[in-house]
Each structure stands twice: as structure tokens, then as C-alpha cells.
Design a protein around this motif. Structure first.
Motif, PDB file in Angstrom:
ATOM      1  N   ILE A 264      36.530   6.617 -18.559  1.00  0.00           N
ATOM      2  CA  ILE A 264      35.763   7.552 -17.734  1.00  0.00           C
ATOM      3  C   ILE A 264      34.744   6.723 -16.960  1.00  0.00           C
ATOM      4  CG2 ILE A 264      34.379   9.641 -17.705  1.00  0.00           C
ATOM      5  CD1 ILE A 264      37.182   9.943 -18.967  1.00  0.00           C
ATOM      6  N   LEU A 265      34.921   6.649 -15.659  1.00  0.00           N
ATOM      7  CA  LEU A 265      34.110   5.756 -14.833  1.00  0.00           C
ATOM      8  C   LEU A 265      33.250   6.573 -13.878  1.00  0.00           C
ATOM      9  CD1 LEU A 265      33.337   2.932 -13.854  1.00  0.00           C
ATOM     10  CD2 LEU A 265      35.371   2.968 -12.380  1.00  0.00           C
ATOM     11  N   HIS A 266      31.953   6.558 -14.112  1.00  0.00           N
ATOM     12  CA  HIS A 266      31.011   7.244 -13.225  1.00  0.00           C
ATOM     13  C   HIS A 266      30.464   6.235 -12.225  1.00  0.00           C
ATOM     14  CE1 HIS A 266      26.603   8.243 -12.525  1.00  0.00           C
ATOM     15  NE2 HIS A 266      27.268   9.059 -11.745  1.00  0.00           N
ATOM     16  N   VAL A 267      30.685   6.489 -10.921  1.00  0.00           N
ATOM     17  CA  VAL A 267      30.361   5.492  -9.896  1.00  0.00           C
ATOM     18  C   VAL A 267      29.190   5.908  -8.998  1.00  0.00           C
ATOM     19  CG1 VAL A 267      32.757   4.709  -9.885  1.00  0.00           C
ATOM     20  CG2 VAL A 267      32.030   6.412  -8.198  1.00  0.00           C
ATOM     21  N   GLY A 268      28.483   6.960  -9.329  1.00  0.00           N
ATOM     22  CA  GLY A 268      27.339   7.363  -8.507  1.00  0.00           C
ATOM     23  C   GLY A 268      27.467   8.801  -8.064  1.00  0.00           C
ATOM     24  N   ALA A 269      26.829   9.161  -6.984  1.00  0.00           N
ATOM     25  CA  ALA A 269      26.111   8.302  -6.057  1.00  0.00           C
ATOM     26  C   ALA A 269      24.642   8.146  -6.473  1.00  0.00           C
ATOM     27  CB  ALA A 269      26.188   8.914  -4.652  1.00  0.00           C
ATOM     28  N   PRO A 270      23.929   7.176  -5.853  1.00  0.00           N
ATOM     29  CA  PRO A 270      22.504   7.014  -6.152  1.00  0.00           C
ATOM     30  C   PRO A 270      21.708   8.285  -5.864  1.00  0.00           C
ATOM     31  CG  PRO A 270      23.348   5.114  -4.955  1.00  0.00           C
ATOM     32  CD  PRO A 270      24.428   6.163  -4.922  1.00  0.00           C
ATOM     33  N   LYS A 271      20.625   8.467  -6.592  1.00  0.00           N
ATOM     34  CA  LYS A 271      19.719   9.604  -6.474  1.00  0.00           C
ATOM     35  C   LYS A 271      20.427  10.922  -6.749  1.00  0.00           C
ATOM     36  CE  LYS A 271      16.346   8.710  -6.194  1.00  0.00           C
ATOM     37  NZ  LYS A 271      15.539   8.133  -7.337  1.00  0.00           N
ATOM     38  N   CYS A 272      21.445  10.860  -7.612  1.00  0.00           N
ATOM     39  CA  CYS A 272      22.189  12.073  -7.984  1.00  0.00           C
ATOM     40  C   CYS A 272      22.258  12.232  -9.499  1.00  0.00           C
ATOM     41  CB  CYS A 272      23.595  12.040  -7.381  1.00  0.00           C
ATOM     42  SG  CYS A 272      23.645  12.065  -5.578  1.00  0.00           S
ATOM     43  N   GLY A 273      21.175  11.889 -10.174  1.00  0.00           N
ATOM     44  CA  GLY A 273      21.114  12.095 -11.619  1.00  0.00           C
ATOM     45  C   GLY A 273      21.713  10.993 -12.457  1.00  0.00           C
ATOM     46  N   SER A 274      21.986   9.820 -11.859  1.00  0.00           N
ATOM     47  CA  SER A 274      22.656   8.751 -12.596  1.00  0.00           C
ATOM     48  C   SER A 274      21.835   8.257 -13.781  1.00  0.00           C
ATOM     49  CB  SER A 274      22.967   7.580 -11.657  1.00  0.00           C
ATOM     50  OG  SER A 274      23.802   7.984 -10.602  1.00  0.00           O
ATOM     51  N   THR A 275      20.545   8.043 -13.575  1.00  0.00           N
ATOM     52  CA  THR A 275      19.712   7.541 -14.668  1.00  0.00           C
ATOM     53  C   THR A 275      19.676   8.544 -15.818  1.00  0.00           C
ATOM     54  OG1 THR A 275      18.337   6.310 -13.111  1.00  0.00           O
ATOM     55  CG2 THR A 275      17.431   6.669 -15.305  1.00  0.00           C
ATOM     56  N   TYR A 276      19.606   9.812 -15.495  1.00  0.00           N
ATOM     57  CA  TYR A 276      19.623  10.851 -16.531  1.00  0.00           C
ATOM     58  C   TYR A 276      20.920  10.764 -17.334  1.00  0.00           C
ATOM     59  CZ  TYR A 276      20.117  15.530 -18.551  1.00  0.00           C
ATOM     60  OH  TYR A 276      20.321  16.582 -19.409  1.00  0.00           O
ATOM     61  N   LEU A 277      22.056  10.709 -16.639  1.00  0.00           N
ATOM     62  CA  LEU A 277      23.351  10.609 -17.319  1.00  0.00           C
ATOM     63  C   LEU A 277      23.379   9.391 -18.245  1.00  0.00           C
ATOM     64  CD1 LEU A 277      26.835  10.937 -15.626  1.00  0.00           C
ATOM     65  CD2 LEU A 277      26.338   9.012 -17.107  1.00  0.00           C
ATOM     66  N   GLN A 278      22.933   8.263 -17.736  1.00  0.00           N
ATOM     67  CA  GLN A 278      22.987   7.022 -18.513  1.00  0.00           C
ATOM     68  C   GLN A 278      22.062   7.072 -19.730  1.00  0.00           C
ATOM     69  OE1 GLN A 278      21.913   4.564 -15.218  1.00  0.00           O
ATOM     70  NE2 GLN A 278      23.910   4.839 -14.227  1.00  0.00           N
ATOM     71  N   ARG A 279      20.887   7.636 -19.580  1.00  0.00           N
ATOM     72  CA  ARG A 279      19.966   7.758 -20.716  1.00  0.00           C
ATOM     73  C   ARG A 279      20.546   8.671 -21.792  1.00  0.00           C
ATOM     74  NH1 ARG A 279      16.592   3.500 -20.698  1.00  0.00           N
ATOM     75  NH2 ARG A 279      15.421   3.331 -18.756  1.00  0.00           N
ATOM     76  N   VAL A 280      21.197   9.738 -21.371  1.00  0.00           N
ATOM     77  CA  VAL A 280      21.838  10.635 -22.339  1.00  0.00           C
ATOM     78  C   VAL A 280      22.954   9.907 -23.092  1.00  0.00           C
ATOM     79  CG1 VAL A 280      23.311  12.675 -22.554  1.00  0.00           C
ATOM     80  CG2 VAL A 280      21.244  12.785 -21.156  1.00  0.00           C
ATOM     81  N   MET A 281      23.760   9.150 -22.370  1.00  0.00           N
ATOM     82  CA  MET A 281      24.852   8.425 -23.021  1.00  0.00           C
ATOM     83  C   MET A 281      24.306   7.406 -24.017  1.00  0.00           C
ATOM     84  SD  MET A 281      27.549   9.850 -21.886  1.00  0.00           S
ATOM     85  CE  MET A 281      28.712   8.740 -22.698  1.00  0.00           C
ATOM     86  N   LEU A 282      23.244   6.709 -23.648  1.00  0.00           N
ATOM     87  CA  LEU A 282      22.637   5.741 -24.555  1.00  0.00           C
ATOM     88  C   LEU A 282      22.094   6.419 -25.808  1.00  0.00           C
ATOM     89  CD1 LEU A 282      20.693   3.337 -22.157  1.00  0.00           C
ATOM     90  CD2 LEU A 282      22.581   2.715 -23.672  1.00  0.00           C
ATOM     91  N   ALA A 283      21.461   7.579 -25.626  1.00  0.00           N
ATOM     92  CA  ALA A 283      20.857   8.280 -26.760  1.00  0.00           C
ATOM     93  C   ALA A 283      21.901   8.845 -27.712  1.00  0.00           C
ATOM     94  CB  ALA A 283      19.960   9.412 -26.255  1.00  0.00           C
ATOM     95  N   ASN A 284      23.139   9.002 -27.231  1.00  0.00           N
ATOM     96  CA  ASN A 284      24.192   9.613 -28.054  1.00  0.00           C
ATOM     97  C   ASN A 284      25.289   8.639 -28.452  1.00  0.00           C
ATOM     98  OD1 ASN A 284      23.823  12.840 -28.089  1.00  0.00           O
ATOM     99  ND2 ASN A 284      23.110  12.062 -26.115  1.00  0.00           N
ATOM    100  N   ARG A 285      25.021   7.355 -28.379  1.00  0.00           N
ATOM    101  CA  ARG A 285      26.071   6.377 -28.681  1.00  0.00           C
ATOM    102  C   ARG A 285      26.631   6.542 -30.088  1.00  0.00           C
ATOM    103  NH1 ARG A 285      24.609   0.491 -27.797  1.00  0.00           N
ATOM    104  NH2 ARG A 285      26.855   0.190 -27.813  1.00  0.00           N
ATOM    105  N   ASP A 286      25.783   6.768 -31.052  1.00  0.00           N
ATOM    106  CA  ASP A 286      26.269   6.872 -32.438  1.00  0.00           C
ATOM    107  C   ASP A 286      27.143   8.105 -32.667  1.00  0.00           C
ATOM    108  OD1 ASP A 286      25.071   4.504 -33.093  1.00  0.00           O
ATOM    109  OD2 ASP A 286      23.293   5.411 -33.986  1.00  0.00           O
ATOM    110  N   PRO A 287      26.692   9.316 -32.308  1.00  0.00           N
ATOM    111  CA  PRO A 287      27.579  10.468 -32.515  1.00  0.00           C
ATOM    112  C   PRO A 287      28.856  10.400 -31.683  1.00  0.00           C
ATOM    113  CG  PRO A 287      25.583  11.110 -31.310  1.00  0.00           C
ATOM    114  CD  PRO A 287      25.352   9.736 -31.838  1.00  0.00           C
ATOM    115  N   LEU A 288      28.797   9.823 -30.496  1.00  0.00           N
ATOM    116  CA  LEU A 288      30.009   9.681 -29.694  1.00  0.00           C
ATOM    117  C   LEU A 288      30.973   8.699 -30.329  1.00  0.00           C
ATOM    118  CD1 LEU A 288      28.529   9.627 -26.071  1.00  0.00           C
ATOM    119  CD2 LEU A 288      29.893  11.441 -27.121  1.00  0.00           C
ATOM    120  N   SER A 289      30.436   7.634 -30.906  1.00  0.00           N
ATOM    121  CA  SER A 289      31.284   6.632 -31.554  1.00  0.00           C
ATOM    122  C   SER A 289      32.107   7.243 -32.677  1.00  0.00           C
ATOM    123  CB  SER A 289      30.419   5.492 -32.088  1.00  0.00           C
ATOM    124  OG  SER A 289      31.212   4.527 -32.749  1.00  0.00           O
TER     125      SER A 289
END
Length: 269
Positions: free
Chosen positions: A6-31
Motif C-alpha cells: 500500500i503506497l501513499h504518494v501524497g499530495a503535500p498539504k493533504c493530511g500526509s503527516t497525520y496519516l504517517q503519525r497514525v501509522m507510527l503510533a499503531n505499528r505494534d497492533p498492525l504488526s
């Protein structure tokens, strides 16, 4: 069994940082569900730029023992032409590729860009005594329009996958991710400040005027610091007149996106 990228490629200023922070915070349950969000390299929460030079060994390392890998970086949006190796690499490793793109109306993108330029260049602007290289907000918007070529970016990414690009409004990041990750439960509540919120346009303009007027550097730094505490307040720089003008400025881009990708990116109340 076919694995998924699953490859998220942007675009900038469209919530990317939010998405990435959520993914980082959920690495363990996703694993625990066979989904991996590989650790970013550096301070940026995005991890997707590693794809630019990835080789067969890197593809295997990417997944480890997981069946689904998620990569994300907003700067990938313009790098589609450098990803010609990706289709063959995915086929060789039995990987199904889904390319995600989140878009938002261009009037909102320009407001976000105006903030981001102030954040990234504040010290230079202060040293030079002028912000945005002396451009007004309207001149800045026209200059940015010449740099934004969304249809070309999307066409380049479409060539990396036989499936249609998954394009969604930035306000549907959560719904889209939950769907492509088969309903995986995640905690979507993160600290607002970590999601790179935009400074208000009116504050950025006030700072720019203060620089142009030769106000003391210490006072301007105080204004800049205070601007971060005002991000949730009403923004008097986002006027209806400007919104209408910005939508007209980007009318051709919106029509191209609609005609080519059947996605309506126009502003709606």
C-alpha cells in the motif's frame, strides 16, 4: 500468497503527516495483523522515499514476514517518473501494488503552502528583511500554480500499476486506510501539534508586513512563536473573495483531474 504494498504518494498539504503519525503510533497492533509500516529513516514520519532506489533484496527486507507493507511520503507525488522499476519489481516478488493519493481543493493547498513556506524559510526571510521573496499572497499563489502539475504527476503514477489509482479527498484518510487495510483497528487520536498544522494566513501576512517594515527581529520572532498558538482560531486571511479567486486560478487543473481521473477536486462548502 500474493503480498500487498500500500503506497501513499501524497499530495503535500493533504493530511500526509497525520496519516504517517497514525501509522507510527499503531505499528505494534498492525504488526499483529501482518501489516508493517517500516520505520522511517530520520526525523520525518514518512518512510516511502526508500522506494526510489530499492532493489530485490530491499523489497524482501521491506516486508520481513508481513503480508502487507505500507509506505508513505508526500514528496513521492512528483517522483512517478523515477519509479519505472516498480512494476517489474512487484511482479517478480508477487506483490500487488495499490497507489493511494489524497487530494484537497487547491484553495486549501495554497493556504497550506503559504504557511509551510513561512515555517521552512522563516530564518532566511528574517535575515533578508522580506518574506516570500517580496511577493504578495496573490503573487505567491500564481507562482505556486506554475509548480503544481497534478495531472502529470497522477499519470506518471498510473503507469506504475495496472489498477486505477486510489484517489480520495484528504478528509477521508481514515475511511480509506481502514478499507484498504481490511478494517484493521487503529487509534486515530494523535496530538494535533504533531500533525504539522498550518499557520493562519493572516498571521503569516502580518509577519511578512513586519519584516518589510523593518520591525525588530526579536519582535518578529515573538510574533512567529505566537502564531503557533493561534492555529485553531478563525483565519481572517482565508476570505471568500480569495477562495473564489483561487478556485478560478486552478480551474484548468481541476478540469484535467476530473476529465482524466473522474475525481472532483473543486472546493465545496
Amino acid at each position: 500468497m500474493t503480498r500487498r504494498l500500500i503506497l501513499h504518494v501524497g499530495a503535500p498539504k493533504c493530511g500526509s503527516t497525520y496519516l504517517q503519525r497514525v501509522m507510527l503510533a499503531n505499528r505494534d497492533p498492525l504488526s499483529s495483523r501482518g501489516i508493517v509500516y517500516p520505520a522511517p529513516e530520520g526525523s520525518h514520519p514518512g518512510n516511502g522515499l526508500r522506494l526510489a532506489g530499492i532493489d530485490p533484496a530491499g523489497m524482501e527486507t521491506l516486508f520481513g514476514g508481513a503480508r502487507t507493507a505500507v509506505l508513505s511520503h508526500e514528496d513521492l507525488i512528483s517522483l512517478g517518473p523515477r519509479m519505472t522499476h516498480l512494476p517489474g519489481l512487484c511482479a517478480e516478488h508477487d506483490v500487488a501494488l495499490t497507489v493511494l493519493v489524497f487530494l484537497r481543493p487547491f484553495c486549501e493547498v495554497i493556504y497550506g503552502d503559504y504557511s509551510q513556506f513561512m515555517k521552512q524559510n522563516f530564518d532566511r526571510y528574517l535575515a533578508e528583511g522580506q518574506a516570500y521573496d517580496g511577493m504578495s499572497f496573490e503573487e505567491f499563489a500564481v507562482a505556486r500554480r506554475s509548480k503544481l502539475t497534478p495531472t502529470g504527476w497522477l499519470n506518471a503514477w498510473q503507469r506504475t500499476t495496472p489498477l486505477p489509482l486510489r484517489i480520495a479527498p484528504h478528509r477521508r484518510i481514515r475511511a480509506t486506510l481502514e478499507e484498504v487495510l481490511d478494517g484493521a483497528e487503529m487509534n486515530w487520536d494523535i496530538e494535533a501539534a504533531s500533525a504539522n498544522p498550518s499557520l493562519r494566513v493572516c498571521d503569516c501576512e502580518d509577519i511578512a508586513r513586519a519584516m518589510q517594515a523593518g520591525l525588530r527581529a526579536a519582535k518578529i520572532r515573538e510574533m512567529y512563536k505566537l502564531a503557533y498558538a493561534k492555529v485553531a482560531l478563525a483565519d481572517h486571511g482565508r476570505t471568500e473573495t480569495r477562495r473564489v479567486w483561487l478556485e478560478a486560478l486552478f480551474r484548468n487543473q481541476n478540469e484535467n483531474i476530473r476529465d482524466t481521473f473522474r475525481f472532483d477536486n473543486r472546493w465545496a462548502a
